[in-house]
Design a protein around this motif. Structure first.
Motif, PDB file in Angstrom:
ATOM      1  N   PHE A  85       0.815  -1.217   0.000  1.00 58.27           N
ATOM      2  CA  PHE A  85       0.000   0.000   0.000  1.00 58.27           C
ATOM      3  C   PHE A  85       0.851   1.271   0.000  1.00 58.27           C
ATOM      4  CE2 PHE A  85      -2.927  -3.232   1.414  1.00 58.27           C
ATOM      5  CZ  PHE A  85      -4.125  -2.866   0.807  1.00 58.27           C
ATOM      6  N   ALA A  86       2.136   1.128  -0.301  1.00 56.39           N
ATOM      7  CA  ALA A  86       3.043   2.264  -0.465  1.00 56.39           C
ATOM      8  C   ALA A  86       3.065   3.188   0.752  1.00 56.39           C
ATOM      9  CB  ALA A  86       2.678   3.063  -1.716  1.00 56.39           C
ATOM     10  N   GLY A  87       2.811   2.628   1.943  1.00 56.88           N
ATOM     11  CA  GLY A  87       2.879   3.413   3.167  1.00 56.88           C
ATOM     12  C   GLY A  87       1.821   4.489   3.282  1.00 56.88           C
ATOM     13  N   ASP A  88       0.691   4.326   2.577  1.00 54.52           N
ATOM     14  CA  ASP A  88      -0.384   5.330   2.572  1.00 54.52           C
ATOM     15  C   ASP A  88      -1.383   5.016   3.682  1.00 54.52           C
ATOM     16  OD1 ASP A  88      -2.401   7.118   2.098  1.00 54.52           O
ATOM     17  OD2 ASP A  88      -2.648   6.636  -0.021  1.00 54.52           O
ATOM     18  N   THR A  89      -1.445   5.873   4.697  1.00 57.11           N
ATOM     19  CA  THR A  89      -2.350   5.653   5.832  1.00 57.11           C
ATOM     20  C   THR A  89      -3.802   5.572   5.381  1.00 57.11           C
ATOM     21  OG1 THR A  89      -0.838   6.992   7.151  1.00 57.11           O
ATOM     22  CG2 THR A  89      -2.971   6.499   8.124  1.00 57.11           C
ATOM     23  N   HIS A  90      -4.205   6.465   4.496  1.00 59.12           N
ATOM     24  CA  HIS A  90      -5.613   6.548   4.099  1.00 59.12           C
ATOM     25  C   HIS A  90      -6.032   5.353   3.247  1.00 59.12           C
ATOM     26  CE1 HIS A  90      -5.266  10.494   5.783  1.00 59.12           C
ATOM     27  NE2 HIS A  90      -4.362  10.850   4.895  1.00 59.12           N
ATOM     28  N   ALA A  91      -5.080   4.700   2.600  1.00 56.20           N
ATOM     29  CA  ALA A  91      -5.406   3.478   1.855  1.00 56.20           C
ATOM     30  C   ALA A  91      -5.538   2.281   2.792  1.00 56.20           C
ATOM     31  CB  ALA A  91      -4.325   3.210   0.809  1.00 56.20           C
ATOM     32  N   LEU A  92      -4.826   2.314   3.911  1.00 52.70           N
ATOM     33  CA  LEU A  92      -4.854   1.194   4.856  1.00 52.70           C
ATOM     34  C   LEU A  92      -6.036   1.254   5.820  1.00 52.70           C
ATOM     35  CD1 LEU A  92      -1.049   1.095   5.691  1.00 52.70           C
ATOM     36  CD2 LEU A  92      -2.338  -0.826   4.760  1.00 52.70           C
ATOM     37  N   ILE A  93      -6.459   2.454   6.193  1.00 56.08           N
ATOM     38  CA  ILE A  93      -7.494   2.599   7.223  1.00 56.08           C
ATOM     39  C   ILE A  93      -8.816   1.913   6.864  1.00 56.08           C
ATOM     40  CG2 ILE A  93      -9.051   4.357   8.193  1.00 56.08           C
ATOM     41  CD1 ILE A  93      -6.640   5.939   9.007  1.00 56.08           C
ATOM     42  N   PRO A  94      -9.277   1.939   5.596  1.00 58.33           N
ATOM     43  CA  PRO A  94     -10.530   1.223   5.292  1.00 58.33           C
ATOM     44  C   PRO A  94     -10.473  -0.273   5.616  1.00 58.33           C
ATOM     45  CG  PRO A  94     -10.008   2.729   3.512  1.00 58.33           C
ATOM     46  CD  PRO A  94      -8.822   2.735   4.431  1.00 58.33           C
ATOM     47  N   LEU A  95      -9.262  -0.841   5.651  1.00 59.58           N
ATOM     48  CA  LEU A  95      -9.126  -2.259   5.975  1.00 59.58           C
ATOM     49  C   LEU A  95      -9.107  -2.496   7.481  1.00 59.58           C
ATOM     50  CD1 LEU A  95      -6.119  -3.106   3.610  1.00 59.58           C
ATOM     51  CD2 LEU A  95      -8.524  -2.953   3.011  1.00 59.58           C
ATOM     52  N   TYR A  96      -8.996  -1.419   8.235  1.00 60.23           N
ATOM     53  CA  TYR A  96      -8.554  -1.485   9.618  1.00 60.23           C
ATOM     54  C   TYR A  96      -9.655  -1.866  10.600  1.00 60.23           C
ATOM     55  CZ  TYR A  96      -5.815   0.346  13.612  1.00 60.23           C
ATOM     56  OH  TYR A  96      -5.126   0.499  14.766  1.00 60.23           O
ATOM     57  N   MET A  97     -10.867  -1.348  10.397  1.00 62.26           N
ATOM     58  CA  MET A  97     -11.848  -1.393  11.479  1.00 62.26           C
ATOM     59  C   MET A  97     -12.796  -2.588  11.429  1.00 62.26           C
ATOM     60  SD  MET A  97     -12.821   2.594  11.846  1.00 62.26           S
ATOM     61  CE  MET A  97     -13.144   2.746  10.104  1.00 62.26           C
ATOM     62  N   ILE A  98     -12.842  -3.297  10.312  1.00 66.24           N
ATOM     63  CA  ILE A  98     -13.733  -4.456  10.213  1.00 66.24           C
ATOM     64  C   ILE A  98     -13.413  -5.462  11.318  1.00 66.24           C
ATOM     65  CG2 ILE A  98     -14.383  -6.434   8.806  1.00 66.24           C
ATOM     66  CD1 ILE A  98     -15.581  -3.976   7.706  1.00 66.24           C
ATOM     67  N   GLY A  99     -12.132  -5.833  11.411  1.00 69.21           N
ATOM     68  CA  GLY A  99     -11.730  -6.808  12.426  1.00 69.21           C
ATOM     69  C   GLY A  99     -11.969  -6.324  13.833  1.00 69.21           C
ATOM     70  N   VAL A 100     -11.737  -5.011  14.064  1.00 73.54           N
ATOM     71  CA  VAL A 100     -11.933  -4.439  15.400  1.00 73.54           C
ATOM     72  C   VAL A 100     -13.368  -4.637  15.864  1.00 73.54           C
ATOM     73  CG1 VAL A 100     -11.912  -2.320  16.745  1.00 73.54           C
ATOM     74  CG2 VAL A 100     -10.128  -2.722  15.067  1.00 73.54           C
ATOM     75  N   PHE A 101     -14.313  -4.265  15.015  1.00 78.01           N
ATOM     76  CA  PHE A 101     -15.709  -4.292  15.447  1.00 78.01           C
ATOM     77  C   PHE A 101     -16.318  -5.691  15.402  1.00 78.01           C
ATOM     78  CE2 PHE A 101     -15.143   0.230  14.940  1.00 78.01           C
ATOM     79  CZ  PHE A 101     -15.849   0.712  16.033  1.00 78.01           C
ATOM     80  N   ILE A 102     -15.762  -6.575  14.609  1.00 77.49           N
ATOM     81  CA  ILE A 102     -16.185  -7.975  14.695  1.00 77.49           C
ATOM     82  C   ILE A 102     -15.828  -8.531  16.069  1.00 77.49           C
ATOM     83  CG2 ILE A 102     -15.660 -10.315  13.882  1.00 77.49           C
ATOM     84  CD1 ILE A 102     -15.557  -9.240  11.068  1.00 77.49           C
ATOM     85  N   SER A 103     -14.599  -8.276  16.509  1.00 77.66           N
ATOM     86  CA  SER A 103     -14.168  -8.787  17.817  1.00 77.66           C
ATOM     87  C   SER A 103     -14.934  -8.096  18.943  1.00 77.66           C
ATOM     88  CB  SER A 103     -12.660  -8.590  17.998  1.00 77.66           C
ATOM     89  OG  SER A 103     -12.316  -7.223  17.994  1.00 77.66           O
ATOM     90  N   PHE A 104     -15.171  -6.766  18.820  1.00 79.63           N
ATOM     91  CA  PHE A 104     -15.970  -6.058  19.822  1.00 79.63           C
ATOM     92  C   PHE A 104     -17.336  -6.721  19.989  1.00 79.63           C
ATOM     93  CE2 PHE A 104     -13.990  -1.536  19.318  1.00 79.63           C
ATOM     94  CZ  PHE A 104     -12.899  -1.961  20.048  1.00 79.63           C
ATOM     95  N   THR A 105     -18.021  -6.930  18.858  1.00 80.71           N
ATOM     96  CA  THR A 105     -19.396  -7.436  18.887  1.00 80.71           C
ATOM     97  C   THR A 105     -19.457  -8.847  19.440  1.00 80.71           C
ATOM     98  OG1 THR A 105     -19.886  -6.059  16.957  1.00 80.71           O
ATOM     99  CG2 THR A 105     -21.458  -7.796  17.489  1.00 80.71           C
ATOM    100  N   LEU A 106     -18.544  -9.714  18.992  1.00 78.43           N
ATOM    101  CA  LEU A 106     -18.546 -11.101  19.471  1.00 78.43           C
ATOM    102  C   LEU A 106     -18.208 -11.171  20.956  1.00 78.43           C
ATOM    103  CD1 LEU A 106     -16.826 -12.932  16.471  1.00 78.43           C
ATOM    104  CD2 LEU A 106     -19.204 -13.129  17.182  1.00 78.43           C
ATOM    105  N   SER A 107     -17.240 -10.367  21.389  1.00 79.10           N
ATOM    106  CA  SER A 107     -16.832 -10.387  22.793  1.00 79.10           C
ATOM    107  C   SER A 107     -17.976  -9.970  23.702  1.00 79.10           C
ATOM    108  CB  SER A 107     -15.625  -9.479  22.997  1.00 79.10           C
ATOM    109  OG  SER A 107     -15.292  -9.387  24.366  1.00 79.10           O
ATOM    110  N   GLN A 108     -18.636  -8.883  23.349  1.00 79.72           N
ATOM    111  CA  GLN A 108     -19.693  -8.379  24.221  1.00 79.72           C
ATOM    112  C   GLN A 108     -20.945  -9.247  24.165  1.00 79.72           C
ATOM    113  OE1 GLN A 108     -19.159  -3.694  24.408  1.00 79.72           O
ATOM    114  NE2 GLN A 108     -18.796  -4.519  22.365  1.00 79.72           N
TER     115      GLN A 108
END
Length: 614
Positions: A374-397
């Motif tokens: 991703f050529a070190g582009d933060t804005h290109a990486l961020i869309p990939l970032y939160m899916i896993g976070v909120f899947i784990s949040f939802t399953l945990s709670q």
């Protein structure tokens, strides 16, 4: 004590001296170092969360930027709810594991594996996003480095890898100062900014290169607001890290972890909301080459003076070190999943410094690949970032809701209500993030998670299959099996004599095997054999096409076929040169024989080394 080799000395220099197992408790984290190691991801998210909101709202023009304030307040309330829910998780599961353990025990194995896959992917993205954002802060202050951001990012990853290979406590000591430096600089920035606001000294900031918004970007709709909200939820990444790493704390582990979690949530909310309010007050517009925090520091401190550079330095350091949260939790989670046989057992191994070295190295490699792709582009990486976070949040709670109901403990209804609210809110955010981010690349994560779950299942099936074959259940005592020992030789010399002596100690049926590719050499060997053969049978194999391997392998097959239930042992005479480059001057026939027989049942291959002097 034997002298260490060059590689061992280099390892000691980089990683440090080994730590004995009985000193493991000394390597645990205090609340102070725990906040630095396990909270740096959540705290650092405030450096780019506001910017991600503004980059979407700019579609509606400057007038739409005020929506950032209510969006940030909603996200802050969600963060507080999730933090309180994870506080319950810490006390319920003090052994760590977070969403994986909670989902597996209360919902089922598939839910647990989904949570584990989501978290492992998320931790990898945490490293890539945090490093990329840290490099963006650096290039905002020094634009000439912009074209070298990939190389700089990989260098930072290597630095973090070495720091964590040195052990948890040492990495905590290394990374504590930058974390608290960042907190001090951001709170100081907010304080000065609010003081200027109260005294009417605010001057709007002129962006160096405003973000280009094409006219075809579309109307400002509810969907745009949802996208902005989803982007801002990056401020919540890393909240689960403390619950995943409870065993890393000193005793009492759960109490120290819970305290650290609450402190982290309060500080993160304060900084996130403060930056968002100031961004609105100073009329910050997202820029192509300068971060929102950089613009704020420039506006509040009146230019690029020392305070500005201190803020940028602190932001760069915390963003780079935010990846350390993943380095603390990825290896530990991988070890827990490996303990359950869903990942290779190597992830369970602790290195010389009591760190899960294989997990640390694997995380570094995967994160570096993401940086390159991703050529070190933060804005290109961020869309990939939160899916896993909120899947784990939802399953945990969701798992905590079921656990509270099933346990029937005192206060279970209140605990269940908190987790239920958190599950509903994070589940809603998950849907919003998935819908708004799928066209920006989030589909990759939605595909990767089931692929990783498939890998987990196949790994577990393999280990179960191996265990079933190794089990003693139903096994009867077998009669003693015979052993035919074959010694391939190329002539008579000292290494061969020692190999023959060793072979004679294994069995009464020992045969020296010689492949005839030179009749004169064969005749000479037969004459020498009368003196040195020691009564051992010499088998000479014809080789009309001068091949050494094929006649030998055919003879081994023949011996095995004569007694398929007995052992065939191949003893290989090998001399070991004194210097590494001497190996280049000799053939490696022993290695070829080992490779050819590796997968052959009932066949044992062993070497008898003969060490040459210098």
């Amino acid at each position: 004590m034997a002298e260490e080799g060059l590689l061992s000395q280099l390892k000691r220099f980089v990683v440090g001296k080994p730590i004995p197992s009985h000193l493991a408790h000394h390597e645990r984290l205090s609340k102070v170092t725990g906040l630095a190691v396990l909270s740096s991801d959540a705290l650092s998210s405030v450096a780019y969360a506001t910017e991600e909101i503004l980059r979407v709202l700019i579609i509606g023009g400057v007038a739409a930027m005020w929506f950032a304030t209510p969006i940030s307040i909603m996200i802050a309330a969600l963060l507080a709810t999730v933090a309180f829910s994870y506080r319950q998780t810490i006390y319920a599961y003090p052994s760590g594991g977070g969403a994986y353990i909670v989902a597996k025990e209360n919902i089922g194995s598939w839910a647990g594996l989904t949570a584990a896959a989501a978290l492992l992917i998320d931790y990898t993205l945490t490293v890539a996003v945090s490093i990329a954002a840290g490099v963006a802060a650096l290039t905002s202050a020094f634009p000439e480095l912009h074209d070298h951001r990939v190389g700089v990012a990989i260098a930072f990853i290597a630095l973090l890898m070495v720091g964590n290979l040195r052990g948890i406590r040492e990495s905590g000591n290394i990374f504590s100062v930058p974390t608290y430096f960042f907190i001090a600089m951001i709170l100081g920035l907010i304080g000065v900014g609010l003081w200027r606001s109260v005294t009417g000294m605010i001057v709007p900031v002129e962006p160096t290169e405003p973000l280009y918004v094409p006219e075809a970007a579309g109307a400002f709709t509810t969907f745009v607001l949802l996208r902005a909200f989803a982007n801002g939820c990056t401020a919540m990444t890393g909240v689960e890290a403390v619950a995943d790493g409870v065993p890393a704390f000193r005793k009492p582990e759960a109490k120290n972890a819970a305290t650290t979690l609450i402190v982290m949530a309060v500080v993160a909310i304060t900084m996130f909301v403060g930056i968002t309010l100031l961004a609105h007050a100073y009329q910050i517009i997202p820029s192509e080459r300068e971060t929102v925090v950089s613009q704020l520091a420039r506006g509040i401190y009146g230019g690029r003076g020392l305070p500005y550079y201190l803020v940028q330095a602190a932001t760069m350091l915390i963003l780079v070190l935010a990846a350390n949260t993943a380095y603390a939790d990825f290896p530990r989670l991988a070890s827990i999943v490996a303990r359950d046989k869903y990942l290779p057992r190597q992830f369970m191994n602790q290195g010389d410094r009591l760190a899960f070295s294989n997990g640390i190295v694997s995380l570094s490699v995967f994160a570096a690949l993401l940086i390159v792709v991703f050529a070190g582009d933060t804005h290109a990486l961020i869309p990939l970032y939160m899916i896993g976070v909120f899947i784990s949040f939802t399953l945990s709670q969701t798992g905590m809701v079921l656990r509270a109901k099933r346990s029937g403990e005192r206060g279970w209804l209140a605990h269940s209500a908190i987790s239920l609210i958190g599950a509903v809110l994070t589940g809603t955010v998950l849907v919003i993030v998935a819908v708004t981010k799928v066209t920006e690349g989030a589909w990759i994560i939605l595909l990767l998670i089931p692929c990783l779950v498939f890998v987990f299942i196949q790994t577990k099936n393999h280990y179960d299959h191996v265990a079933s074959q190794l089990s003693l259940a139903g096994m009867t005592r077998q009669t003693r099996r015979k052993n035919t020992v074959l010694v391939p030789i190329s002539g008579i010399q000292r290494a061969v004599i020692e190999a023959l002596e060793y072979a004679s100690s294994l069995s009464d049926d020992v045969r020296a095997i010689y492949v005839d590719v030179d009749p004169q050499g064969t005749d000479q060997l037969r004459r020498q054999w009368e003196t040195w053969g020691r009564g051992i049978q010499l088998v000479v194999l014809d080789s009309p096409y001068r091949s050494l391997m094929e006649p030998l392998l055919e003879y081994i097959e023949q011996v095995d076929a004569e007694a398929p239930d007995d052992y065939v042992t191949i003893v290989l005479p090998e001399f070991v040169p004194a210097r590494w480059w001497h190996h280049l001057l000799h053939n490696q026939r022993a290695l070829l024989i080992k490779a050819a027989l590796l997968f052959k049942p009932n066949t044992v291959v062993t070497s008898v080394p003969f060490h040459l002097s210098r």
